[in-house]
Design a protein around this motif. Structure first.
Motif, PDB file in Angstrom:
ATOM      1  N   ASP A  95       0.833  -1.211   0.000  1.00  0.00           N
ATOM      2  CA  ASP A  95       0.000   0.000   0.000  1.00  0.00           C
ATOM      3  C   ASP A  95       0.865   1.258   0.000  1.00  0.00           C
ATOM      4  OD1 ASP A  95      -2.239  -1.608   0.068  1.00  0.00           O
ATOM      5  OD2 ASP A  95      -2.622  -1.328   2.215  1.00  0.00           O
ATOM      6  N   GLU A  96       1.927   1.230   0.796  1.00  0.00           N
ATOM      7  CA  GLU A  96       2.824   2.385   0.883  1.00  0.00           C
ATOM      8  C   GLU A  96       3.558   2.594  -0.437  1.00  0.00           C
ATOM      9  OE1 GLU A  96       4.511   5.526   3.358  1.00  0.00           O
ATOM     10  OE2 GLU A  96       2.688   4.304   3.347  1.00  0.00           O
ATOM     11  N   THR A  97       3.961   1.503  -1.071  1.00  0.00           N
ATOM     12  CA  THR A  97       4.624   1.603  -2.378  1.00  0.00           C
ATOM     13  C   THR A  97       3.689   2.236  -3.403  1.00  0.00           C
ATOM     14  OG1 THR A  97       5.962  -0.362  -1.906  1.00  0.00           O
ATOM     15  CG2 THR A  97       5.762   0.294  -4.214  1.00  0.00           C
ATOM     16  N   ILE A  98       2.447   1.808  -3.410  1.00  0.00           N
ATOM     17  CA  ILE A  98       1.469   2.374  -4.341  1.00  0.00           C
ATOM     18  C   ILE A  98       1.223   3.852  -4.009  1.00  0.00           C
ATOM     19  CG2 ILE A  98      -0.948   2.286  -5.079  1.00  0.00           C
ATOM     20  CD1 ILE A  98       0.776   0.068  -6.265  1.00  0.00           C
ATOM     21  N   ARG A  99       1.200   4.182  -2.742  1.00  0.00           N
ATOM     22  CA  ARG A  99       0.994   5.572  -2.353  1.00  0.00           C
ATOM     23  C   ARG A  99       2.127   6.456  -2.854  1.00  0.00           C
ATOM     24  NH1 ARG A  99       2.018   9.333   1.533  1.00  0.00           N
ATOM     25  NH2 ARG A  99       3.546   8.054   2.645  1.00  0.00           N
ATOM     26  N   HIS A 100       3.366   5.943  -2.795  1.00  0.00           N
ATOM     27  CA  HIS A 100       4.526   6.718  -3.227  1.00  0.00           C
ATOM     28  C   HIS A 100       4.637   6.808  -4.749  1.00  0.00           C
ATOM     29  CE1 HIS A 100       6.960   7.815   0.300  1.00  0.00           C
ATOM     30  NE2 HIS A 100       6.445   6.737   0.880  1.00  0.00           N
ATOM     31  N   GLY A 140       2.878 -14.144   0.340  1.00  0.00           N
ATOM     32  CA  GLY A 140       2.159 -12.957   0.779  1.00  0.00           C
ATOM     33  C   GLY A 140       2.458 -11.753  -0.093  1.00  0.00           C
ATOM     34  N   CYS A 141       3.719 -11.574  -0.459  1.00  0.00           N
ATOM     35  CA  CYS A 141       4.093 -10.436  -1.307  1.00  0.00           C
ATOM     36  C   CYS A 141       3.486 -10.564  -2.704  1.00  0.00           C
ATOM     37  CB  CYS A 141       5.611 -10.330  -1.397  1.00  0.00           C
ATOM     38  SG  CYS A 141       6.396  -9.710   0.107  1.00  0.00           S
ATOM     39  N   VAL A 142       3.518 -11.767  -3.251  1.00  0.00           N
ATOM     40  CA  VAL A 142       2.938 -11.985  -4.583  1.00  0.00           C
ATOM     41  C   VAL A 142       1.439 -11.701  -4.551  1.00  0.00           C
ATOM     42  CG1 VAL A 142       2.368 -13.751  -6.309  1.00  0.00           C
ATOM     43  CG2 VAL A 142       4.697 -13.606  -5.379  1.00  0.00           C
ATOM     44  N   GLN A 143       0.756 -12.246  -3.565  1.00  0.00           N
ATOM     45  CA  GLN A 143      -0.685 -12.037  -3.478  1.00  0.00           C
ATOM     46  C   GLN A 143      -1.037 -10.562  -3.321  1.00  0.00           C
ATOM     47  OE1 GLN A 143      -3.371 -14.446  -1.171  1.00  0.00           O
ATOM     48  NE2 GLN A 143      -3.509 -15.534  -3.115  1.00  0.00           N
ATOM     49  N   ALA A 144      -0.268  -9.831  -2.538  1.00  0.00           N
ATOM     50  CA  ALA A 144      -0.547  -8.414  -2.321  1.00  0.00           C
ATOM     51  C   ALA A 144      -0.289  -7.584  -3.579  1.00  0.00           C
ATOM     52  CB  ALA A 144       0.301  -7.889  -1.166  1.00  0.00           C
ATOM     53  N   CYS A 145       0.635  -8.056  -4.441  1.00  0.00           N
ATOM     54  CA  CYS A 145       0.967  -7.308  -5.661  1.00  0.00           C
ATOM     55  C   CYS A 145       0.065  -7.649  -6.849  1.00  0.00           C
ATOM     56  CB  CYS A 145       2.425  -7.561  -6.047  1.00  0.00           C
ATOM     57  SG  CYS A 145       3.633  -6.759  -4.965  1.00  0.00           S
ATOM     58  N   LEU A 146      -0.505  -8.856  -6.862  1.00  0.00           N
ATOM     59  CA  LEU A 146      -1.288  -9.290  -8.031  1.00  0.00           C
ATOM     60  C   LEU A 146      -2.436  -8.340  -8.392  1.00  0.00           C
ATOM     61  CD1 LEU A 146      -1.410 -13.187  -7.649  1.00  0.00           C
ATOM     62  CD2 LEU A 146      -0.118 -11.834  -9.323  1.00  0.00           C
ATOM     63  N   PRO A 147      -3.184  -7.807  -7.441  1.00  0.00           N
ATOM     64  CA  PRO A 147      -4.254  -6.871  -7.827  1.00  0.00           C
ATOM     65  C   PRO A 147      -3.732  -5.638  -8.562  1.00  0.00           C
ATOM     66  CG  PRO A 147      -4.580  -7.621  -5.585  1.00  0.00           C
ATOM     67  CD  PRO A 147      -3.218  -8.081  -5.989  1.00  0.00           C
ATOM     68  N   HIS A 148      -2.526  -5.217  -8.233  1.00  0.00           N
ATOM     69  CA  HIS A 148      -1.955  -4.045  -8.893  1.00  0.00           C
ATOM     70  C   HIS A 148      -1.440  -4.398 -10.284  1.00  0.00           C
ATOM     71  CE1 HIS A 148      -2.502  -1.828  -5.215  1.00  0.00           C
ATOM     72  NE2 HIS A 148      -1.925  -2.819  -4.555  1.00  0.00           N
ATOM     73  N   PHE A 149      -0.922  -5.607 -10.444  1.00  0.00           N
ATOM     74  CA  PHE A 149      -0.552  -6.060 -11.782  1.00  0.00           C
ATOM     75  C   PHE A 149      -1.806  -6.145 -12.662  1.00  0.00           C
ATOM     76  CE2 PHE A 149       3.237  -8.287  -9.695  1.00  0.00           C
ATOM     77  CZ  PHE A 149       4.134  -7.326 -10.112  1.00  0.00           C
ATOM     78  N   GLU A 150      -2.884  -6.607 -12.063  1.00  0.00           N
ATOM     79  CA  GLU A 150      -4.146  -6.687 -12.806  1.00  0.00           C
ATOM     80  C   GLU A 150      -4.609  -5.294 -13.223  1.00  0.00           C
ATOM     81  OE1 GLU A 150      -8.659  -8.586 -12.377  1.00  0.00           O
ATOM     82  OE2 GLU A 150      -7.422  -8.255 -10.588  1.00  0.00           O
ATOM     83  N   ALA A 151      -4.524  -4.334 -12.317  1.00  0.00           N
ATOM     84  CA  ALA A 151      -4.944  -2.961 -12.621  1.00  0.00           C
ATOM     85  C   ALA A 151      -4.099  -2.345 -13.726  1.00  0.00           C
ATOM     86  CB  ALA A 151      -4.861  -2.106 -11.360  1.00  0.00           C
ATOM     87  N   GLN A 152      -2.880  -2.862 -13.900  1.00  0.00           N
ATOM     88  CA  GLN A 152      -1.977  -2.365 -14.937  1.00  0.00           C
ATOM     89  C   GLN A 152      -2.076  -3.195 -16.218  1.00  0.00           C
ATOM     90  OE1 GLN A 152       0.979  -1.228 -11.265  1.00  0.00           O
ATOM     91  NE2 GLN A 152       1.823  -2.478 -12.903  1.00  0.00           N
ATOM     92  N   GLY A 153      -3.159  -3.961 -16.341  1.00  0.00           N
ATOM     93  CA  GLY A 153      -3.351  -4.759 -17.555  1.00  0.00           C
ATOM     94  C   GLY A 153      -2.522  -6.014 -17.584  1.00  0.00           C
TER      95      GLY A 153
END
Length: 319
Positions: A95-100, A140-153
């Motif tokens: 979340d913090e990475t996405i915020r930055h 855990g890291c992969v699962q937390a990042c997958l929604p953002h990869f999805e949002a980026q197509g």
């Protein structure tokens, strides 16, 4: 953990386990891509050097000193503390990475716990620590990042520090091997998911050193016997291989379990690795096999009757 912005593509890389050694080198080299950027923050975030940076393989090297190395060189990096044993901490990290940065294009999972001993000499708490940090932290890291990869197509890369799968790796370090091989299984399985679901812009790759790499662990060995340094390579060989994997087409690296030296030789045409030796002129001993067993079977494409537990559970909930 280190999050850095890469340019000119304006990509963001999340390096988990970047305080020293291999992770530090990867974070710094990813950020070097940023030196071609004219983005204002690359100049405004410079800080004067008040003292030399610590030994990159010592406990004095932290995510804060690594971030300062990057920003002092004109790059952009944000140090974020994370406990990879805690899913909520991992979620805050992402979340913090996405915020930055607004996105995550590359996830590198280098965080790891190590204990090389027989089952008899590996306490349960030590075993659990390795499983929490190694395969569970990665998951855990992969699962937390997958929604953002999805949002980026579904465009992104995942690099996992884990080995090819072969039986000799288990010897004398079963508990450690269970976690590390589990990480490689995640690479293989997730790659199959990407391929089956048509996510051609995604790739997950595992990488492991062909020879021993200079690190905090090897520093203890060379402190006792400096001659051992002749069998060590600099972390830059590993980082160079990671960057080459990120530049490669997804179809080349998706699901690949490879070694740094082998990938650089095969895909980049490098034949002289002398510049990576810690001791000039030395030829470090290769600690990994030259040939690995194939994991595919003759019936590889036969999935049988595929079961999706997530769909079964939804169906049961309606009953």
């Amino acid at each position: 953990m280190e999050t850095s912005k890469m340019a000119p593509q304006k990509q963001a890389a999340l390096v988990v386990g970047a305080s020293r050694g291999i992770g530090r080198q990867i974070a710094i080299d990813l950020a070097k891509i940023n030196t071609q950027s004219s983005s204002p923050q690359n100049h405004l975030r410079r800080h004067p050097l008040h003292s030399p940076f610590p030994d990159p393989n010592s406990p004095s090297s932290t995510i804060n000193t690594v971030a300062r190395e990057i920003t002092d060189s004109g790059g952009d990096a944000t140090p974020i503390v994370v406990d990879t044993r805690d899913p909520s901490s991992i979620q805050r990290l992402v979340d913090e990475t996405i915020r930055h940065y607004g996105r995550i294009d590359v996830l590198v999972y280098n965080s790891g716990a190590i204990w090389w001993a027989s089952v008899e000499k590996t306490p349960m708490k030590r075993f659990q620590l390795m499983q929490h940090i190694n395969p569970e932290g990665l998951y855990g890291c992969v699962q937390a990042c997958l929604p953002h990869f999805e949002a980026q197509g579904w465009k992104g890369r995942i690099i996992v520090v884990s080995p090819p799968i072969y039986s000799r790796f288990f010897r004398g370090k079963t508990a450690y091997a269970m976690g590390k091989v589990g990480m490689s299984v995640l690479t293989k399985g997730l790659a199959m998911d990407f391929e089956r679901e048509g996510k051609e812009g995604m790739a997950v790759t595992s990488i492991w050193p062909a020879t021993a790499i200079e690190s905090a662990a090897t520093a203890q060995i060379t402190a006792r016997d400096p001659a051992e340094g002749k069998d060590l390579r600099k972390a830059s060989i590993f980082s160079d291989a990671v960057l080459a994997m990120l530049r490669a087409e997804t179809k080349v690296v998706n699901g690949l379990l490879d070694l740094d030296e082998d990938f650089l030789r095969r895909e980049c045409g490098i034949t002289d690795f002398g510049k990576y030796s810690v001791v000039e002129g030395a030829r470090p001993r290769r600690i990994m096999p030259k040939v690995f067993p194939r994991l595919e079977v003759e019936e590889q494409e036969d999935e049988g009757r595929r079961v999706d537990s997530s769909k079964l559970r939804k169906g049961m909930a309606k009953l």
